[in-house]
Design a protein around this motif. Structure first.
Motif, PDB file in Angstrom:
ATOM      1  N   GLU A  95       0.729  -1.598  -0.109  1.00  0.00           N
ATOM      2  CA  GLU A  95       0.132  -0.082  -0.216  1.00  0.00           C
ATOM      3  C   GLU A  95       1.137   1.220   0.022  1.00  0.00           C
ATOM      4  N   SER A  96       1.595   1.085   0.851  1.00  0.00           N
ATOM      5  CA  SER A  96       2.473   2.829   1.170  1.00  0.00           C
ATOM      6  C   SER A  96       3.769   2.389   0.414  1.00  0.00           C
ATOM      7  N   ILE A  97       4.435   2.401  -0.369  1.00  0.00           N
ATOM      8  CA  ILE A  97       5.789   1.812  -0.814  1.00  0.00           C
ATOM      9  C   ILE A  97       5.291   2.058  -3.313  1.00  0.00           C
ATOM     10  N   PRO A  98       5.579   3.173  -3.593  1.00  0.00           N
ATOM     11  CA  PRO A  98       5.746   2.956  -4.903  1.00  0.00           C
ATOM     12  C   PRO A  98       6.455   2.177  -5.258  1.00  0.00           C
ATOM     13  N   ASP A  99       6.066   0.986  -6.279  1.00  0.00           N
ATOM     14  CA  ASP A  99       6.939   0.178  -6.900  1.00  0.00           C
ATOM     15  C   ASP A  99       7.472  -0.820  -5.952  1.00  0.00           C
ATOM     16  N   PRO A 100       6.820  -1.365  -4.990  1.00  0.00           N
ATOM     17  CA  PRO A 100       7.403  -1.520  -3.903  1.00  0.00           C
ATOM     18  C   PRO A 100       8.361  -2.545  -4.450  1.00  0.00           C
ATOM     19  N   ASP A 101       8.099  -3.669  -5.213  1.00  0.00           N
ATOM     20  CA  ASP A 101       9.385  -4.515  -5.958  1.00  0.00           C
ATOM     21  C   ASP A 101      10.774  -4.175  -6.273  1.00  0.00           C
ATOM     22  N   LYS A 102      10.598  -2.547  -6.752  1.00  0.00           N
ATOM     23  CA  LYS A 102      11.952  -1.632  -6.996  1.00  0.00           C
ATOM     24  C   LYS A 102      12.549  -1.606  -5.429  1.00  0.00           C
ATOM     25  N   ARG A 103      11.733  -1.370  -4.941  1.00  0.00           N
ATOM     26  CA  ARG A 103      12.306  -0.354  -3.392  1.00  0.00           C
ATOM     27  C   ARG A 103      13.124  -0.996  -1.964  1.00  0.00           C
ATOM     28  N   VAL A 104      12.716  -2.665  -1.886  1.00  0.00           N
ATOM     29  CA  VAL A 104      12.687  -3.134  -1.358  1.00  0.00           C
ATOM     30  C   VAL A 104      12.495  -4.583  -1.398  1.00  0.00           C
TER      31      VAL A 104
END
Ligand SMILES: Nc1ncnc2c1ncn2[C@@H]1O[C@H](COP(=O)(O)OP(=O)(O)OP(=O)(O)O)[C@@H](O)[C@H]1O
Ligand SMILES: O=P(O)(O)OC[C@H]1O[C@H](OP(=O)(O)OP(=O)(O)O)[C@H](O)[C@@H]1O
Ligand SMILES: [Mg+2]
Length: 325
Positions: free
Chosen positions: A80-89
């Motif tokens: 929900e809270s991280i845009p483009d989560p698979d890249k950032r985390v």
């Protein structure tokens, strides 16, 4: 001293207790430097680590900003809270607790609405009848937008809700909701039902790494040590150790046991005297014990494992691959 390696651990809410015991089981003893009310801590025996005690949603935010290296939080909050989560985390692994579904729920009184397609029909008519769009109360704004778009539902408006979301339809502030549920008790108490295809996400607590943290050589080494503890514990939990000794024990028998029960022989085949150590999945123990006795074993002993340290560390390998991207 170099900048500390920061691990974020839930300080309250549903994930707190399980998160602490997860680290403890892995042999990582967290201690709060200044007592129970301190929000900073350390891990006994692992240098230069700072534990940051935060709420589950703050942990997701800090992972997004690179303010912590590792954190334990819910997949729902990450997505929900991280845009483009698979890249950032990187979600290193699901931890087997904090299971909950993010769902679309409508009043039980809407008997003709069972699916997202039904909801789409209602949405179109709703606007004409009521002069405003159908309202969805939720704190999962981004997940809702994505899911509704995927199902072609466009005629709705989100009403942001910070708490007691399930009460919104009865209070007249929304027609339906998107929220997280485990037992379904809160939904039922509020006269709501989940749509048949309305499960947006099956979430659990995850061990998460941040791409944007300071991954110096020292930080990577600390991550390797922490993940080595966790991997050793995870490997141990998947198996029980089975020991036996009998003359008829040979490689052919071993490969049959491997095929049928998924056992591995971490220290190689039987010794010259027929001594054998196997690692067996817990649900196959009885079948394996019977198999070994049928082939001549007098006695088969089984013990639980605390840790299995392998040369390979699959969790750290996953982290390194992610940081290289
Ligand atoms: N039944 C449940 N309801 C809500 N969250 C759950 C449930 N079961 C597991 N969780 C997980 O726990 C996470 C944290 O929820 P919780 O309500 O405990 O946090 P909190 O301490 O209230 O934090 P915050 O102040 O950030 O909301 C959720 O995002 C979800 O991943
Ligand atoms: O399906 P159930 O088992 O009934 O659980 C779902 C409820 O639990 C959560 O709230 P929580 O108790 O965490 O309170 P909060 O909203 O104040 O965080 C969630 O927001 C739901 O309201
Ligand atoms: Mg909550």
């Amino acid at each position: 001293m170099s900048t500390p390696f920061v691990v974020a651990v839930p300080s309250k809410g549903r994930l707190q207790e399980n998160a602490e015991s997860f680290f403890a089981r892995a042999g990582l003893t967290l201690s709060k430097a200044g007592g129970a009310r301190d929000y900073r801590g350390t891990i006994a025996g692992v240098d230069n680590v700072e534990i940051a005690y935060l709420s589950a949603s703050e942990i997701a935010a800090n992972l997004a900003r690179g303010a912590v290296h590792l954190g334990v939080t819910g997949e729902d909050l990450v997505r929900e809270s991280i845009p483009d989560p698979d890249k950032r985390v990187l979600m290193i692994e699901g931890l087997g607790f904090g299971f909950a579904n993010v769902v679309v729920a409508v009043p039980q009184a809407w008997i003709d609405v069972r699916t997202m397609a039904d909801l789409d029909d209602v949405a179109s008519g709703f606007r004409e009848q009521h002069n405003h769009r159908m309202r969805v109360a939720t704190k999962y704004i981004n997940l809702t937008r994505g899911f509704f778009a995927k199902h072609g539902v466009g005629d709705y408006r989100i009403v942001e809700s910070a708490g007691a979301t399930e009460g919104a339809p009865a209070a007249g502030t929304a027609e339906l909701i998107v929220d997280i549920t485990t037992t379904g008790a809160t939904l039922a108490a509020n006269g709501l039902k989940v749509l048949d295809d309305g499960v947006m996400l099956r979430s659990q607590a995850n061990l998460v790494a941040s791409k944007d943290a300071d991954w110096s050589t020292g930080a990577r080494e600390t991550a390797r040590v922490i993940l080595d503890h966790i991997a050793a514990r995870a490997r141990a939990a998947k198996y029980r150790e089975v020991r036996t000794r009998f003359a008829g024990c040979n490689d052919a028998l071993l490969s049959e046991a491997h095929q049928r029960f998924g056992v591995v022989a971490p220290f190689g085949g039987p010794t010259s005297s027929g001594m054998l150590t196997l690692h067996c999945p817990p649900d196959k123990l009885y079948a394996l014990g019977s198999f070994l006795r049928e082939h001549g074993a007098e006695t088969v002993s089984v013990v639980s494992l605390d840790y299995v340290f392998d040369r390979e560390n699959p969790l750290f390998a996953k982290l390194e691959a992610f940081l290289r991207q």
